[in-house]
Write a protein that holds these residues in place. Structure first.
Motif, mmCIF file in Angstrom:
data_model
loop_
_atom_site.group_PDB
_atom_site.id
_atom_site.type_symbol
_atom_site.label_atom_id
_atom_site.label_comp_id
_atom_site.label_asym_id
_atom_site.label_seq_id
_atom_site.Cartn_x
_atom_site.Cartn_y
_atom_site.Cartn_z
ATOM 1 N N TRP A 108 7.149 0.785 1.425
ATOM 2 C CA TRP A 108 5.733 0.716 1.786
ATOM 3 C C TRP A 108 4.987 1.891 1.176
ATOM 4 C CZ3 TRP A 108 3.516 4.795 4.456
ATOM 5 C CH2 TRP A 108 4.387 5.661 5.127
ATOM 6 N N SER A 109 3.685 1.724 1.075
ATOM 7 C CA SER A 109 2.852 2.813 0.572
ATOM 8 C C SER A 109 1.519 2.815 1.301
ATOM 9 C CB SER A 109 2.616 2.681 -0.943
ATOM 10 O OG SER A 109 1.791 1.565 -1.228
ATOM 11 N N PHE A 110 0.903 3.983 1.285
ATOM 12 C CA PHE A 110 -0.468 4.136 1.765
ATOM 13 C C PHE A 110 -1.123 5.198 0.900
ATOM 14 C CE2 PHE A 110 -3.683 6.500 4.092
ATOM 15 C CZ PHE A 110 -4.551 5.471 4.430
ATOM 16 N N ILE A 111 -2.118 4.800 0.118
ATOM 17 C CA ILE A 111 -2.854 5.739 -0.720
ATOM 18 C C ILE A 111 -4.154 6.093 -0.018
ATOM 19 C CG2 ILE A 111 -4.012 6.094 -2.927
ATOM 20 C CD1 ILE A 111 -2.059 4.190 -4.206
ATOM 21 N N SER A 146 6.625 7.078 8.875
ATOM 22 C CA SER A 146 7.660 7.874 8.224
ATOM 23 C C SER A 146 8.924 7.985 9.068
ATOM 24 C CB SER A 146 7.122 9.276 7.908
ATOM 25 O OG SER A 146 6.017 9.207 7.027
ATOM 26 N N LYS A 147 8.789 7.827 10.381
ATOM 27 C CA LYS A 147 9.941 7.898 11.281
ATOM 28 C C LYS A 147 10.642 6.553 11.433
ATOM 29 C CE LYS A 147 7.964 11.640 14.100
ATOM 30 N NZ LYS A 147 7.451 12.001 15.450
ATOM 31 N N SER A 148 10.117 5.519 10.773
ATOM 32 C CA SER A 148 10.643 4.166 10.961
ATOM 33 C C SER A 148 11.960 3.926 10.239
ATOM 34 C CB SER A 148 9.618 3.141 10.471
ATOM 35 O OG SER A 148 9.467 3.224 9.057
ATOM 36 N N GLY A 149 12.275 4.766 9.252
ATOM 37 C CA GLY A 149 13.475 4.548 8.457
ATOM 38 C C GLY A 149 13.268 3.579 7.312
ATOM 39 N N LEU A 150 12.037 3.103 7.134
ATOM 40 C CA LEU A 150 11.729 2.203 6.022
ATOM 41 C C LEU A 150 11.430 3.057 4.790
ATOM 42 C CD1 LEU A 150 9.454 -0.317 7.957
ATOM 43 C CD2 LEU A 150 11.806 -0.702 7.191
ATOM 44 N N ASP A 151 12.458 3.409 4.083
ATOM 45 C CA ASP A 151 12.341 4.312 2.936
ATOM 46 C C ASP A 151 12.972 3.682 1.695
ATOM 47 O OD1 ASP A 151 11.084 6.516 4.281
ATOM 48 O OD2 ASP A 151 13.004 6.892 5.274
ATOM 49 N N PRO A 152 12.578 4.194 0.512
ATOM 50 C CA PRO A 152 11.580 5.237 0.248
ATOM 51 C C PRO A 152 10.154 4.711 0.421
ATOM 52 C CG PRO A 152 12.435 4.393 -1.813
ATOM 53 C CD PRO A 152 13.233 3.729 -0.731
ATOM 54 N N LYS A 202 6.539 -2.738 -2.067
ATOM 55 C CA LYS A 202 6.740 -4.054 -1.467
ATOM 56 C C LYS A 202 5.617 -4.352 -0.479
ATOM 57 C CE LYS A 202 11.799 -3.944 -1.779
ATOM 58 N NZ LYS A 202 13.073 -4.008 -1.016
ATOM 59 N N PHE A 203 5.313 -3.372 0.360
ATOM 60 C CA PHE A 203 4.244 -3.514 1.350
ATOM 61 C C PHE A 203 3.207 -2.417 1.133
ATOM 62 C CE2 PHE A 203 8.165 -5.002 3.407
ATOM 63 C CZ PHE A 203 7.801 -6.293 3.774
ATOM 64 N N VAL A 204 1.952 -2.753 1.399
ATOM 65 C CA VAL A 204 0.872 -1.772 1.357
ATOM 66 C C VAL A 204 0.217 -1.770 2.734
ATOM 67 C CG1 VAL A 204 -1.326 -1.117 0.327
ATOM 68 C CG2 VAL A 204 0.490 -2.079 -1.110
ATOM 69 N N MET A 244 7.286 -5.267 8.812
ATOM 70 C CA MET A 244 7.960 -4.875 7.572
ATOM 71 C C MET A 244 9.474 -4.899 7.731
ATOM 72 S SD MET A 244 5.481 -1.909 5.943
ATOM 73 C CE MET A 244 5.456 -0.833 7.389
ATOM 74 N N ARG A 245 9.971 -4.454 8.888
ATOM 75 C CA ARG A 245 11.418 -4.455 9.100
ATOM 76 C C ARG A 245 11.955 -5.884 9.167
ATOM 77 N NH1 ARG A 245 11.950 -0.741 12.755
ATOM 78 N NH2 ARG A 245 12.872 0.792 11.346
ATOM 79 N N ASN A 246 11.263 -6.753 9.887
ATOM 80 C CA ASN A 246 11.727 -8.138 10.005
ATOM 81 C C ASN A 246 11.742 -8.840 8.648
ATOM 82 O OD1 ASN A 246 12.060 -7.899 12.759
ATOM 83 N ND2 ASN A 246 10.057 -8.762 13.272
ATOM 84 N N LEU A 247 10.704 -8.605 7.849
ATOM 85 C CA LEU A 247 10.647 -9.240 6.537
ATOM 86 C C LEU A 247 11.679 -8.643 5.586
ATOM 87 C CD1 LEU A 247 6.775 -9.555 6.087
ATOM 88 C CD2 LEU A 247 8.408 -11.439 6.297
ATOM 89 N N THR A 248 11.890 -7.339 5.670
ATOM 90 C CA THR A 248 12.852 -6.678 4.784
ATOM 91 C C THR A 248 14.282 -7.082 5.114
ATOM 92 O OG1 THR A 248 11.375 -4.771 4.525
ATOM 93 C CG2 THR A 248 13.680 -4.444 3.960
ATOM 94 N N GLU A 249 14.584 -7.195 6.403
ATOM 95 C CA GLU A 249 15.942 -7.521 6.826
ATOM 96 C C GLU A 249 16.196 -9.020 6.893
ATOM 97 O OE1 GLU A 249 16.371 -5.504 10.525
ATOM 98 O OE2 GLU A 249 16.422 -3.493 9.621
#
Length: 236
Positions: A36-39, A79-85, A111-113, A172-177
């Motif tokens: 994921w990203s956030f600009i 950032s604490k979610s473990g969805l890295d990098p 992948k996600f914004v 994001m976690r459900n879609l990623t996993e």
């Protein structure tokens, strides 16, 4: 007795430091660097207390400061979610053109914004830039805000929506996993939506211009004075 059909309810941010209007990508999600990203401008651990104090003093005036605090808290939770990098913050650049290019690189590698509410509007350039570069916008707005704005667009966006940051993490976690094909199909849906929306916008602009042209022609035929009209006739 003819209403001028409004152009699609979509805010396109044409500023060069926000996005590159020519940038587009369909890079597979499996090959992207960031989950994921956030600009955007985010408060830091070093200045968050000072910003909170400033916001407390001018809490009903300094909307940008409130937004920095909200973004700081959002990014900390993400950032604490473990969805890295992931990528969070502003890109470093010396010119608007360089910033647009660097922003594009982050978007095409995401992948996600994550897309919280903007400074003044529900929508932001992130949702549209993410869509055109093949990322999946995860919009953080209440259902009533979504229904007030996005549901009235010519084509409702296929973006996932969450009420809060925790909800965005779950999505994001459900879609990623989950099954890879489900995520890939969502990317295809987002890219298709972007292309289809552009067709609708062009059609609406053409209809609006044609209406304006017909209006001026009719005014001319009826001898209606036009010198004091605020609008101007479109080019022939």
């Amino acid at each position: 007795d003819t209403d001028l059909r409004p152009i699609s309810r979509v805010s396109f941010f044409a500023r060069a430091d926000c996005w590159d209007e020519k940038a587009k990508s369909d890079k597979p999600l499996s090959e992207r660097k960031y989950v994921w990203s956030f600009i955007g401008t985010i408060a830091t651990d070093e200045n968050i207390n000072r910003i909170r104090l400033i916001n407390l003093v001018a809490r009903f005036v300094m909307g940008a400061y409130r937004k920095q605090i909200q973004r700081y808290e959002m990014v900390r939770e993400l950032s604490k979610s473990g969805l890295d990098p992931h990528f969070a913050g502003s890109t470093l650049a010396t010119s608007p053109e360089e910033r647009a290019e660097k922003n594009f690189e982050v978007f095409r590698e995401s992948k996600f914004v994550v897309c919280p509410r903007g400074n003044s509007n529900i929508d932001t350039s992130r949702t549209y830039t993410a869509s055109k570069t093949g990322g999946i916008p995860v919009v953080i707005v209440p259902r009533e805000d979504w229904d007030e704005f996005y549901a009235h667009m010519d084509i409702e966006p296929p973006w996932p929506r969450a009420d809060d940051t925790a909800g965005a993490v779950r999505i994001m976690r459900n879609l990623t996993e989950g099954p890879a094909e489900r995520l890939n199909q969502m990317q295809r849906d987002v890219l298709h939506w972007w292309d289809a929306l552009n067709v609708e916008i062009r059609k609406n602009i053409d209809e609006s211009v044609n209406y304006c042209r017909d209006f001026w022609q009719r005014a001319k035929e009826l001898g209606v004075p036009t010198q004091d009209m605020l609008c101007r006739p479109p080019p022939s």
